[in-house]
Design an enzyme around this catalytic site. Structure first.
Site, PDB file in Angstrom:
ATOM      1  N   CYS A  58      -6.395   7.204 -26.962  1.00 31.66           N
ATOM      2  CA  CYS A  58      -7.778   6.638 -27.819  1.00 31.66           C
ATOM      3  C   CYS A  58      -8.623   7.831 -28.679  1.00 31.66           C
ATOM      4  O   CYS A  58      -9.105   7.493 -28.880  1.00 31.66           O
ATOM      5  CB  CYS A  58      -7.851   5.828 -26.690  1.00 31.66           C
ATOM      6  SG  CYS A  58      -7.391   5.175 -25.838  1.00 31.66           S
ATOM      7  N   HIS A  86     -15.659   4.053 -28.821  1.00 32.52           N
ATOM      8  CA  HIS A  86     -13.708   3.767 -29.018  1.00 32.52           C
ATOM      9  C   HIS A  86     -13.914   1.887 -27.566  1.00 32.52           C
ATOM     10  O   HIS A  86     -14.865   1.304 -27.816  1.00 32.52           O
ATOM     11  CB  HIS A  86     -13.459   4.575 -28.036  1.00 32.52           C
ATOM     12  CG  HIS A  86     -12.051   3.867 -27.765  1.00 32.52           C
ATOM     13  ND1 HIS A  86     -10.729   3.482 -28.349  1.00 32.52           N
ATOM     14  CD2 HIS A  86     -10.774   3.141 -26.477  1.00 32.52           C
ATOM     15  CE1 HIS A  86      -9.654   3.416 -28.161  1.00 32.52           C
ATOM     16  NE2 HIS A  86     -10.138   2.945 -26.394  1.00 32.52           N
ATOM     17  N   ASN A 145      -7.920  -3.156 -27.961  1.00 37.53           N
ATOM     18  CA  ASN A 145      -8.171  -1.566 -28.252  1.00 37.53           C
ATOM     19  C   ASN A 145      -6.252  -1.573 -28.814  1.00 37.53           C
ATOM     20  O   ASN A 145      -5.617  -2.327 -28.273  1.00 37.53           O
ATOM     21  CB  ASN A 145      -8.041  -1.943 -26.352  1.00 37.53           C
ATOM     22  CG  ASN A 145      -7.854  -0.508 -26.456  1.00 37.53           C
ATOM     23  OD1 ASN A 145      -7.965   0.556 -27.528  1.00 37.53           O
ATOM     24  ND2 ASN A 145      -7.941  -0.023 -24.965  1.00 37.53           N
TER      25      ASN A 145
HETATM   26  O1  UT7 Z   1      -8.153   2.579 -24.112  1.00 39.81           O
HETATM   27  C1  UT7 Z   1      -8.043   3.493 -22.990  1.00 39.81           C
HETATM   28  C2  UT7 Z   1      -8.885   2.983 -21.545  1.00 39.81           C
HETATM   29  N1  UT7 Z   1      -9.107   2.279 -21.262  1.00 39.81           N
HETATM   30  C3  UT7 Z   1     -10.519   1.719 -21.175  1.00 39.81           C
HETATM   31  O2  UT7 Z   1     -11.165   2.322 -21.276  1.00 39.81           O
HETATM   32  C4  UT7 Z   1      -9.651   0.438 -20.256  1.00 39.81           C
HETATM   33  C5  UT7 Z   1     -10.765   0.697 -19.045  1.00 39.81           C
HETATM   34  N2  UT7 Z   1     -10.743  -0.844 -18.058  1.00 39.81           N
HETATM   35  C6  UT7 Z   1     -11.527  -2.015 -18.231  1.00 39.81           C
HETATM   36  O3  UT7 Z   1     -11.564  -2.150 -19.577  1.00 39.81           O
HETATM   37  C7  UT7 Z   1     -11.490  -3.028 -17.025  1.00 39.81           C
HETATM   38  O4  UT7 Z   1     -11.418  -2.430 -15.890  1.00 39.81           O
HETATM   39  C8  UT7 Z   1     -10.147  -4.565 -17.620  1.00 39.81           C
HETATM   40  C9  UT7 Z   1     -10.758  -5.550 -18.252  1.00 39.81           C
HETATM   41  C10 UT7 Z   1      -9.365  -3.629 -17.462  1.00 39.81           C
HETATM   42  C11 UT7 Z   1     -10.323  -5.170 -15.942  1.00 39.81           C
HETATM   43  O5  UT7 Z   1     -11.618  -5.448 -16.191  1.00 39.81           O
HETATM   44  P1  UT7 Z   1     -12.310  -5.724 -14.284  1.00 39.81           P
HETATM   45  O6  UT7 Z   1     -13.429  -5.893 -14.351  1.00 39.81           O
HETATM   46  O7  UT7 Z   1     -12.435  -4.533 -13.814  1.00 39.81           O
HETATM   47  O8  UT7 Z   1     -11.470  -6.494 -13.263  1.00 39.81           O
HETATM   48  P2  UT7 Z   1     -10.005  -6.267 -12.619  1.00 39.81           P
HETATM   49  O9  UT7 Z   1      -9.253  -5.038 -12.651  1.00 39.81           O
HETATM   50  O10 UT7 Z   1     -11.156  -5.318 -11.375  1.00 39.81           O
HETATM   51  O11 UT7 Z   1     -10.017  -7.652 -11.658  1.00 39.81           O
HETATM   52  C12 UT7 Z   1     -10.835  -8.249 -11.059  1.00 39.81           C
HETATM   53  C13 UT7 Z   1      -9.879  -9.729 -11.195  1.00 39.81           C
HETATM   54  C14 UT7 Z   1      -8.386  -9.278 -10.367  1.00 39.81           C
HETATM   55  O12 UT7 Z   1      -8.842 -10.665 -10.033  1.00 39.81           O
HETATM   56  P3  UT7 Z   1      -8.503 -10.290  -7.646  1.00 39.81           P
HETATM   57  O13 UT7 Z   1      -8.302  -9.255  -7.940  1.00 39.81           O
HETATM   58  O14 UT7 Z   1     -10.499  -9.918  -7.369  1.00 39.81           O
HETATM   59  O15 UT7 Z   1      -8.218 -11.359  -7.061  1.00 39.81           O
HETATM   60  C15 UT7 Z   1      -7.706  -9.558 -11.167  1.00 39.81           C
HETATM   61  O16 UT7 Z   1      -6.010  -9.653 -10.861  1.00 39.81           O
HETATM   62  O17 UT7 Z   1      -9.275  -9.775 -12.095  1.00 39.81           O
HETATM   63  C16 UT7 Z   1      -8.003 -10.423 -12.609  1.00 39.81           C
HETATM   64  N3  UT7 Z   1      -7.542 -10.428 -13.810  1.00 39.81           N
HETATM   65  C17 UT7 Z   1      -7.131 -11.528 -14.283  1.00 39.81           C
HETATM   66  N4  UT7 Z   1      -7.755 -11.937 -14.441  1.00 39.81           N
HETATM   67  C18 UT7 Z   1      -7.388 -13.262 -15.383  1.00 39.81           C
HETATM   68  C19 UT7 Z   1      -7.099  -8.961 -14.159  1.00 39.81           C
HETATM   69  N5  UT7 Z   1      -6.194  -9.225 -15.805  1.00 39.81           N
HETATM   70  C20 UT7 Z   1      -6.742 -10.461 -15.350  1.00 39.81           C
HETATM   71  C21 UT7 Z   1      -6.650 -12.105 -16.319  1.00 39.81           C
HETATM   72  N6  UT7 Z   1      -6.631 -12.989 -16.320  1.00 39.81           N
HETATM   73  N7  UT7 Z   1      -6.155 -11.147 -17.911  1.00 39.81           N
END
Ligand code: UT7
Length: 337
Positions: A121, A264, A294
């Site tokens: 990115c 970004h 993204n």
């Molecule tokens: O471009 C390169 C750089 N990339 C980035 O900067 C991305 C950085 N990370 C992020 O933007 C965030 O971490 C995400 C958007 C990827 C995820 O958000 P989060 O608030 O960190 O969520 P998480 O990964 O901690 O997941 C929370 C919950 C999980 O369920 P449990 O374990 O709490 O039951 C996931 O399984 O949300 C669940 N989950 C979803 N639920 C519905 C993960 N993806 C989804 C989804 N729909 N698409």
């Protein structure tokens, strides 16, 4: 910190910008029918509402070429004037030749030297800084810098952790040496960095020389994006904030001098965490991730073009571009528009 990449007095300007996104829109509602997700989850956790998906047969170089043509038109230059083409991408047409060479062929830019940059990115801003060096040293005069991705070709469409985040598109800028002075849109400073200790938290594990795809592992989808989202999130906030502060400091400026931050476009919450800590208000922050998701190396490039074409940035403004991605890598560029 001084700019370790600085060479001679900066005379490099952004002569034009362009962008291109494919026509096909994939909405959050569409994704609800593909994986166990919801519009509410995607919107509240990321800010993304829809993304663009390239047509069958449309490759990264096709997207890059269109964005490049639009940047050339904006700059008012002909293909023969370009003597350097750099494409930043993690979704090249092929391992080789460089996607930039396909773009060269498509544009008929026969006087250019061409290569790709792989910095995920951060790639577009890495490529801008590399071009700045080529121009500053007098080696090249006119560079076409492109960030282009067809991430839809490397997403696991059954993995809700990643497939809701990414999209396809391309953005471009023409960088030129300003021999007369006072043309505006000058690059004032830049800050780049990497942390190779974090290669595993955001990567595509297979398909390269370390782990070729074979009949035995073909069912594991090792050639798709894997991300430890929370770890990347935390790192991104700190690295991008430091990169912005460093570029500003090099120019003797502070956060209150920023007229527009173009970050970004990965996650609205990441952007808000940075701007809140730095005291940069929402009206001075450019966001279009709701429409494109993204797009990795293309994201800042597309946002810069939209900010330019919509009049969100004006002559004299201090514009800060900042990115973060796999590697891990980060980069910022300060421009006086
Ligand atoms: O471009 C390169 C750089 N990339 C980035 O900067 C991305 C950085 N990370 C992020 O933007 C965030 O971490 C995400 C958007 C990827 C995820 O958000 P989060 O608030 O960190 O969520 P998480 O990964 O901690 O997941 C929370 C919950 C999980 O369920 P449990 O374990 O709490 O039951 C996931 O399984 O949300 C669940 N989950 C979803 N639920 C519905 C993960 N993806 C989804 C989804 N729909 N698409």
């Amino acid at each position: 910190m001084s700019d370790p990449d600085a060479t001679i007095e900066c005379t490099v300007t952004i002569a034009g910008t362009g962008s291109y996104v494919p026509e096909k829109v994939l909405s959050n509602a569409d994704l609800e029918g593909m994986v166990d997700t919801s519009d509410e989850w995607i919107t509240s956790r990321t800010g993304i509402r829809e993304r663009r998906i390239a047509a069958d047969g449309q490759s990264t170089s096709d997207l890059a070429t269109e964005a490049g043509k639009r940047a050339m038109a904006d700059a008012g230059i002909e293909p023969g004037e370009i003597d350097l083409i750099i494409v930043a991408t993690i979704s090249p047409d092929a391992f080789f030749p460089a996607t930039a060479c396909y773009v060269q062929k498509n544009l008929g830019a026969t006087n250019a030297m061409c290569f790709d940059v792989s910095a995920a990115c951060s790639g577009f801003l890495y490529a801008m800084q590399i071009s700045r060096h080529f121009i500053n040293t007098g080696n090249r005069k006119t560079a076409l810098v492109i960030g282009a991705e067809k991430l839809s070709s490397m997403v696991d469409w059954e993995d809700r952790n990643t497939c809701v985040l990414f999209g396809d598109g391309a953005g471009a800028a023409v960088l030129r040496r300003d021999d007369n002075g006072g043309a505006g849109r000058k690059i004032l400073s830049s800050s780049l960095g990497s942390d190779g200790r974090q290669t595993d938290i955001l990567h595509v594990p297979g398909g390269g020389s370390a782990c070729p795809i074979t009949p035995d592992n073909a069912d594991q989808k090792l050639n798709t994006i894997r991300m430890q989202g929370r770890e990347v999130y935390k790192y991104a906030v700190n690295a991008m904030r430091r990169a912005v502060e460093d570029a500003l400091q090099q120019a003797g400026l502070g956060a209150s001098d920023v007229d527009m931050l173009i970050p970004h476009q990965a996650n609205k919450r990441i952007i808000e965490a940075i701007t809140e800590r730095m005291g940069i208000p929402p009206e001075k922050t450019f966001i279009n991730l709701d429409r494109y998701g993204n797009t990795s190396a293309a994201a800042v490039a597309i946002a810069l073009d939209e900010a330019n074409k919509t009049g969100s940035i004006k002559a004299g403004d201090h514009v800060v571009l900042v990115a973060f991605g796999a590697g891990l890598t980060w980069a910022s560029t300060l421009v006086q528009w």
